[in-house]
Design an enzyme around this catalytic site. Structure first.
Site, mmCIF file in Angstrom:
data_model
loop_
_atom_site.group_PDB
_atom_site.id
_atom_site.type_symbol
_atom_site.label_atom_id
_atom_site.label_comp_id
_atom_site.label_asym_id
_atom_site.label_seq_id
_atom_site.Cartn_x
_atom_site.Cartn_y
_atom_site.Cartn_z
ATOM 1 N N ILE A 14 -13.952 54.644 3.400
ATOM 2 C CA ILE A 14 -14.738 55.352 2.389
ATOM 3 C C ILE A 14 -16.009 54.586 2.045
ATOM 4 C CG2 ILE A 14 -13.545 54.329 0.389
ATOM 5 C CD1 ILE A 14 -14.776 57.970 0.721
ATOM 6 N N SER A 36 -13.310 41.482 0.760
ATOM 7 C CA SER A 36 -12.348 42.346 1.444
ATOM 8 C C SER A 36 -11.513 41.491 2.374
ATOM 9 C CB SER A 36 -13.079 43.434 2.239
ATOM 10 O OG SER A 36 -12.178 44.327 2.835
ATOM 11 N N ARG A 37 -10.248 41.832 2.500
ATOM 12 C CA ARG A 37 -9.376 41.048 3.379
ATOM 13 C C ARG A 37 -9.816 41.118 4.832
ATOM 14 N NH1 ARG A 37 -3.427 43.011 2.396
ATOM 15 N NH2 ARG A 37 -4.528 45.009 2.325
ATOM 16 N N LYS A 90 -12.116 56.813 -7.277
ATOM 17 C CA LYS A 90 -11.064 57.673 -7.797
ATOM 18 C C LYS A 90 -9.773 57.473 -6.992
ATOM 19 C CE LYS A 90 -10.378 60.660 -4.436
ATOM 20 N NZ LYS A 90 -9.068 61.037 -3.902
ATOM 21 N N ASP A 168 -3.646 62.360 -4.393
ATOM 22 C CA ASP A 168 -4.885 61.626 -4.090
ATOM 23 C C ASP A 168 -6.011 62.609 -3.776
ATOM 24 O OD1 ASP A 168 -6.261 58.916 -3.348
ATOM 25 O OD2 ASP A 168 -6.621 60.240 -1.639
#
Length: 308
Positions: A14, A36-37, A90, A168
């Site tokens: 996203i 971020s991993r 969201k 979701d």
């Protein structure tokens, strides 16, 4: 005002599809760091954890949090505590209580918190809201059905408790409905279908009404194949309204009234810049409250196991 120095936490699909292009086109933002991993962004400082990022880059003004909702509260609390404005993808959190706590923390720190609902910024949503305000609504029907294998392949988190399952995508529909209807609706009954091997529902059938007993029937399903369905119908005294394709097209009595190119995420970032400059927050929890009500009131129905 100088550009807002922005960081992103959680560099996934996203972010690459929507956030990065929108940020690049918005002169109000300057992307200076990511955490971020696994994901990184070319030319931008990268870290594997938000703590290290906040410590190393004190000039960050704002943080966009794009990890799964189950893990967002801790990151948001750290960013707000450090005096950073926060953009929440969201749904804004896994529970209502944690988002309420974040809103209070943002207020105490004098920073902005944005609970973003991208579908509210679909092209025809405001036109639909104006139409419904001008007429008498007799009934509402929402059909939001898609193929989970297409949109969320191998995403285990979304099937876990707190991942919301079919809610979701369904919460996108609820974010539109709660925005365009002139009166609030309340859940009266619900059936949630859970695969026997998952902790989140694959389908939901919801019934609402408002204070005038106007009914709203909402159908969510993740097993749709072929053409995907993201449509909101309303029977009114002025005829039938169809808000189609996720809010991008509005028709009244079969006549197309409004259509425009998709600008959801650019609009979100324009709104985020606006509230940061104004020194306020934008945290509407109505869509998430409806999801919570569905889990509270809904009857569980177990269906066959789901496998990606």
């Amino acid at each position: 005002m100088s550009p807002i120095n922005l960081a992103i936490v959680g560099v996934g699909k996203i972010v690459r599809d929507q956030h990065l292009p929108s940020i690049a086109k918005n002169p109000d933002f300057n992307l200076i760091a990511t955490a971020s991993r696994h994901g990184t962004v070319d030319g931008v400082q990268s870290f594997t954890a938000i703590d290290a990022m906040l410590d190393a880059v004190p000039e960050i003004d704002a943080v966009s949090l794009c990890m799964p909702p189950q893990y967002r509260y801790e990151a948001a609390h750290k960013a707000l505590s450090a005096g950073k404005h926060v953009f929440l993808e969201k749904p804004p959190g896994a529970t209502l209580s944690e988002v309420a706590d974040l809103e209070a923390l943002a207020a105490s720190k004098g920073v902005s918190l944005f609970a973003s609902w991208h579908s509210r910024y679909a092209a025809a949503v405001e036109a639909a809201k104006s139409f419904l305000a001008s007429t008498t609504i007799e009934s509402v029907h929402v059909v939001w059905k898609e193929d989970v294998r297409q949109w969320h392949p191998n995403q285990d988190w979304i099937w876990q408790a707190g991942g919301l399952g079919v809610f979701d995508p369904g919460i996108n529909a609820l974010s539109i409905v709660t925005h365009i209807l002139p009166k609030a609706i309340f859940l009266t009954s619900a059936t949630l279908e859970f695969p026997e091997n998952r902790d989140a529902p694959i389908a939901a059938d919801l019934h609402f009404k408002n204070a005038d007993n106007v009914p709203a029937h909402v159908e969510f399903d993740w097993r749709q194949t072929g053409k995907q369905s993201w449509d909101i119908f309303a029977e009114t005294s002025a005829g039938k309204m169809v808000l189609a394709e996720g809010g991008s097209k509005l028709s009244i009595n079969g006549e197309l009234k409004f259509e425009a190119p998709e600008e959801e995420y650019p609009s979100l970032y324009r709104r985020f810049a606006e509230i940061v400059k104004a020194g306020k927050s934008d945290v509407d929890l109505a869509p998430l409250r409806h999801v919570a009500d569905a889990f509270m009131l809904g009857r569980r129905k177990f269906v066959e196991a789901f496998h990606d």
